[in-house]
Design a protein around this motif. Sequence first.
Motif, PDB file in Angstrom:
ATOM      1  N   LEU A 206      27.168 -38.933  61.528  1.00  0.00           N
ATOM      2  CA  LEU A 206      27.631 -39.601  62.741  1.00  0.00           C
ATOM      3  C   LEU A 206      26.613 -39.358  63.851  1.00  0.00           C
ATOM      4  N   ASP A 207      26.051 -40.430  64.382  1.00  0.00           N
ATOM      5  CA  ASP A 207      25.004 -40.333  65.395  1.00  0.00           C
ATOM      6  C   ASP A 207      25.625 -40.490  66.779  1.00  0.00           C
ATOM      7  N   GLY A 208      25.713 -39.381  67.504  1.00  0.00           N
ATOM      8  CA  GLY A 208      26.272 -39.400  68.847  1.00  0.00           C
ATOM      9  C   GLY A 208      25.251 -39.099  69.921  1.00  0.00           C
ATOM     10  N   GLY A 209      23.956 -39.252  69.593  1.00  0.00           N
ATOM     11  CA  GLY A 209      22.908 -38.972  70.569  1.00  0.00           C
ATOM     12  C   GLY A 209      22.544 -37.501  70.614  1.00  0.00           C
ATOM     13  N   ALA A 210      21.815 -37.121  71.655  1.00  0.00           N
ATOM     14  CA  ALA A 210      21.324 -35.748  71.784  1.00  0.00           C
ATOM     15  C   ALA A 210      22.441 -34.779  72.144  1.00  0.00           C
ATOM     16  N   CYS A 211      22.343 -33.560  71.633  1.00  0.00           N
ATOM     17  CA  CYS A 211      23.308 -32.506  71.964  1.00  0.00           C
ATOM     18  C   CYS A 211      23.063 -32.000  73.391  1.00  0.00           C
ATOM     19  N   ASP A 212      24.130 -31.594  74.048  1.00  0.00           N
ATOM     20  CA  ASP A 212      24.042 -31.201  75.453  1.00  0.00           C
ATOM     21  C   ASP A 212      23.469 -29.798  75.645  1.00  0.00           C
ATOM     22  N   VAL A 213      23.892 -28.850  74.834  1.00  0.00           N
ATOM     23  CA  VAL A 213      23.489 -27.450  75.015  1.00  0.00           C
ATOM     24  C   VAL A 213      22.163 -27.181  74.319  1.00  0.00           C
ATOM     25  N   GLY A 214      22.046 -27.555  73.054  1.00  0.00           N
ATOM     26  CA  GLY A 214      20.765 -27.464  72.367  1.00  0.00           C
ATOM     27  C   GLY A 214      20.544 -26.234  71.526  1.00  0.00           C
ATOM     28  N   LEU A 215      21.394 -25.246  71.616  1.00  0.00           N
ATOM     29  CA  LEU A 215      21.369 -24.140  70.657  1.00  0.00           C
ATOM     30  C   LEU A 215      22.801 -23.690  70.388  1.00  0.00           C
ATOM     31  N   GLU A 216      22.957 -22.861  69.367  1.00  0.00           N
ATOM     32  CA  GLU A 216      24.282 -22.592  68.819  1.00  0.00           C
ATOM     33  C   GLU A 216      25.168 -21.797  69.776  1.00  0.00           C
ATOM     34  N   SER A 217      26.436 -21.694  69.384  1.00  0.00           N
ATOM     35  CA  SER A 217      27.443 -21.042  70.219  1.00  0.00           C
ATOM     36  C   SER A 217      27.225 -19.541  70.318  1.00  0.00           C
ATOM     37  N   THR A 218      27.761 -18.970  71.370  1.00  0.00           N
ATOM     38  CA  THR A 218      27.845 -17.517  71.523  1.00  0.00           C
ATOM     39  C   THR A 218      28.944 -16.996  70.594  1.00  0.00           C
ATOM     40  N   VAL A 219      28.662 -15.906  69.871  1.00  0.00           N
ATOM     41  CA  VAL A 219      29.661 -15.303  68.983  1.00  0.00           C
ATOM     42  C   VAL A 219      29.983 -13.905  69.481  1.00  0.00           C
ATOM     43  N   ILE A 220      31.277 -13.647  69.728  1.00  0.00           N
ATOM     44  CA  ILE A 220      31.720 -12.342  70.214  1.00  0.00           C
ATOM     45  C   ILE A 220      32.774 -11.765  69.279  1.00  0.00           C
ATOM     46  N   ASP A 221      32.816 -10.442  69.222  1.00  0.00           N
ATOM     47  CA  ASP A 221      33.776  -9.740  68.364  1.00  0.00           C
ATOM     48  C   ASP A 221      34.629  -8.817  69.222  1.00  0.00           C
ATOM     49  N   GLY A 222      35.894  -9.217  69.414  1.00  0.00           N
ATOM     50  CA  GLY A 222      36.836  -8.388  70.148  1.00  0.00           C
ATOM     51  C   GLY A 222      37.750  -7.592  69.249  1.00  0.00           C
ATOM     52  N   THR A 223      37.478  -7.585  67.951  1.00  0.00           N
ATOM     53  CA  THR A 223      38.299  -6.806  67.015  1.00  0.00           C
ATOM     54  C   THR A 223      37.818  -5.361  66.925  1.00  0.00           C
ATOM     55  N   VAL A 224      36.705  -5.045  67.617  1.00  0.00           N
ATOM     56  CA  VAL A 224      36.161  -3.687  67.623  1.00  0.00           C
ATOM     57  C   VAL A 224      36.099  -3.197  69.072  1.00  0.00           C
ATOM     58  N   ASP A 225      36.001  -1.887  69.239  1.00  0.00           N
ATOM     59  CA  ASP A 225      35.916  -1.279  70.555  1.00  0.00           C
ATOM     60  C   ASP A 225      34.763  -0.271  70.548  1.00  0.00           C
ATOM     61  N   PRO A 226      33.694  -0.500  71.314  1.00  0.00           N
ATOM     62  CA  PRO A 226      33.525  -1.570  72.291  1.00  0.00           C
ATOM     63  C   PRO A 226      33.310  -2.929  71.621  1.00  0.00           C
ATOM     64  N   PRO A 227      33.618  -4.015  72.342  1.00  0.00           N
ATOM     65  CA  PRO A 227      33.396  -5.339  71.782  1.00  0.00           C
ATOM     66  C   PRO A 227      31.901  -5.616  71.637  1.00  0.00           C
ATOM     67  N   MET A 228      31.580  -6.599  70.807  1.00  0.00           N
ATOM     68  CA  MET A 228      30.171  -6.852  70.518  1.00  0.00           C
ATOM     69  C   MET A 228      29.804  -8.315  70.734  1.00  0.00           C
ATOM     70  N   LEU A 229      28.600  -8.522  71.230  1.00  0.00           N
ATOM     71  CA  LEU A 229      27.970  -9.836  71.232  1.00  0.00           C
ATOM     72  C   LEU A 229      27.160  -9.924  69.941  1.00  0.00           C
ATOM     73  N   LEU A 230      27.656 -10.706  68.979  1.00  0.00           N
ATOM     74  CA  LEU A 230      26.988 -10.787  67.688  1.00  0.00           C
ATOM     75  C   LEU A 230      25.860 -11.814  67.678  1.00  0.00           C
ATOM     76  N   ARG A 231      26.019 -12.862  68.478  1.00  0.00           N
ATOM     77  CA  ARG A 231      24.952 -13.866  68.586  1.00  0.00           C
ATOM     78  C   ARG A 231      24.972 -14.460  69.987  1.00  0.00           C
ATOM     79  N   PRO A 232      23.903 -14.330  70.766  1.00  0.00           N
ATOM     80  CA  PRO A 232      23.860 -15.005  72.061  1.00  0.00           C
ATOM     81  C   PRO A 232      23.754 -16.508  71.863  1.00  0.00           C
ATOM     82  N   GLY A 233      24.315 -17.273  72.789  1.00  0.00           N
ATOM     83  CA  GLY A 233      24.298 -18.719  72.622  1.00  0.00           C
ATOM     84  C   GLY A 233      24.617 -19.439  73.912  1.00  0.00           C
ATOM     85  N   GLY A 234      25.432 -20.505  73.797  1.00  0.00           N
ATOM     86  CA  GLY A 234      25.674 -21.406  74.913  1.00  0.00           C
ATOM     87  C   GLY A 234      26.408 -20.804  76.092  1.00  0.00           C
ATOM     88  N   ILE A 235      27.119 -19.689  75.909  1.00  0.00           N
ATOM     89  CA  ILE A 235      27.780 -18.979  77.021  1.00  0.00           C
ATOM     90  C   ILE A 235      27.043 -17.655  77.225  1.00  0.00           C
TER      91      ILE A 235
END
Length: 394
Positions: A206-235
């Motif tokens: 499905l061709d919807g044109g160019a993506c707005d953000v341009g790189l993948e999502s931010t992935v966070i893990d709140g199931t552990v303490d302290p929480p972790m940023l597993l992958r930096p991304g759009g947020i």
Amino acid sequence: MAKPLQQYKDDFDTKVLKVDRDSIHFDDHGRLSISDPDTEKALRMATEIIKKPGGVVGFPTETVYGLGGSSLSTESVKAIYAAKHRPADNPLISHISSIDQLKRRLLIPGQKIPAVYEGLIEKFWPGPLTIIMPIEDENKSPISPCVRANQPTFTVRMPVHPIARALIAMSDLPLAAPSANASTRPSPTLASHVYHDLKGRIPLILDGGACDVGLESTVIDGTVDPPMLLRPGGIPVEMIRKVGGPFWQKIVIAKKTAGKNEPVKTPGMKYKHYSPTAEVVLFLDCGDGVHSIKKYIKDHHLEAEKIGLLRSEYFADSSKMSGLISLERDLGQTGLDIQKNMFAELREVDELGVDYIFVEGVHEDHEGLAIMNRLTKAASVVVKNDEVTVRGPQ
């Protein structure tokens, strides 16, 4: 029972169908309407494909183009891995169209979304934020074990892109959807990138044109303490700390690359990623780049090589480099521009047949953290203050 689509073979006649994102609307209650008949027809065609075991399609999200198949179907998930030639221990993110769908289709009866995510979900969903959720009972979980690479957790997000959200809502299927590229290649931000990598391997894009953000999502893990940023991304992580409440003030940034035999909860932490065919050389803290680039070319005898240059904030244009640069592109002056343009420019310059791609790095804050996460994974050489580190793409 639906007949499985053909899979594991590179013999699809891949169709690319234009869709109009502006014709798709969700009201305040999540009800979907589509005003353009051709867009609705294309979405229904895609829906019919992903409802069949083994059915996958390429589609745009606000981050990058995804390759989607049902998170509930092991055959579909295996088809995703096969089309991408992706290692099977690299988990996938499930994409939903609503909180209601998350509860009905992915959680077991009585399971709740962890309270630590409430503020972040309210602020950033739909959007480029992925959360880690526990699998409370593996025997009852509807999610294919292949989605989570047999981990006791799964990842989920709600995309804001209307085409992605409409496809998920119309099928009422949570979609496992990694980036729609061949494994290790730069992520796709245009339908043409998907076609280049996956032509013959999937039935529909499905061709919807160019993506707005341009790189993948931010992935966070709140199931552990302290929480972790597993992958930096759009947020950016700064926004997570600002919005998330006290628990998220202590968020820890995970290492960029997991060990060879280390299990991971999310994509992007393992294996070679984001790499074009040309060798990527990343320059950090090198001023306007003129001295450092000339020195690197001379020291490594690259005068006869075809070199592409991707500039951002400080690098001078190639006219100051004595004709050593074959072609150059500006990534942009802001983090938002750079992240939107980065993958597309890596692909474009690579496809023009250069031998090397020199890239100017950025500061690792705000959007820069995600940008540098991707660039350091793409680069086989890093030059910092004229010191050269040969590392191999991660």
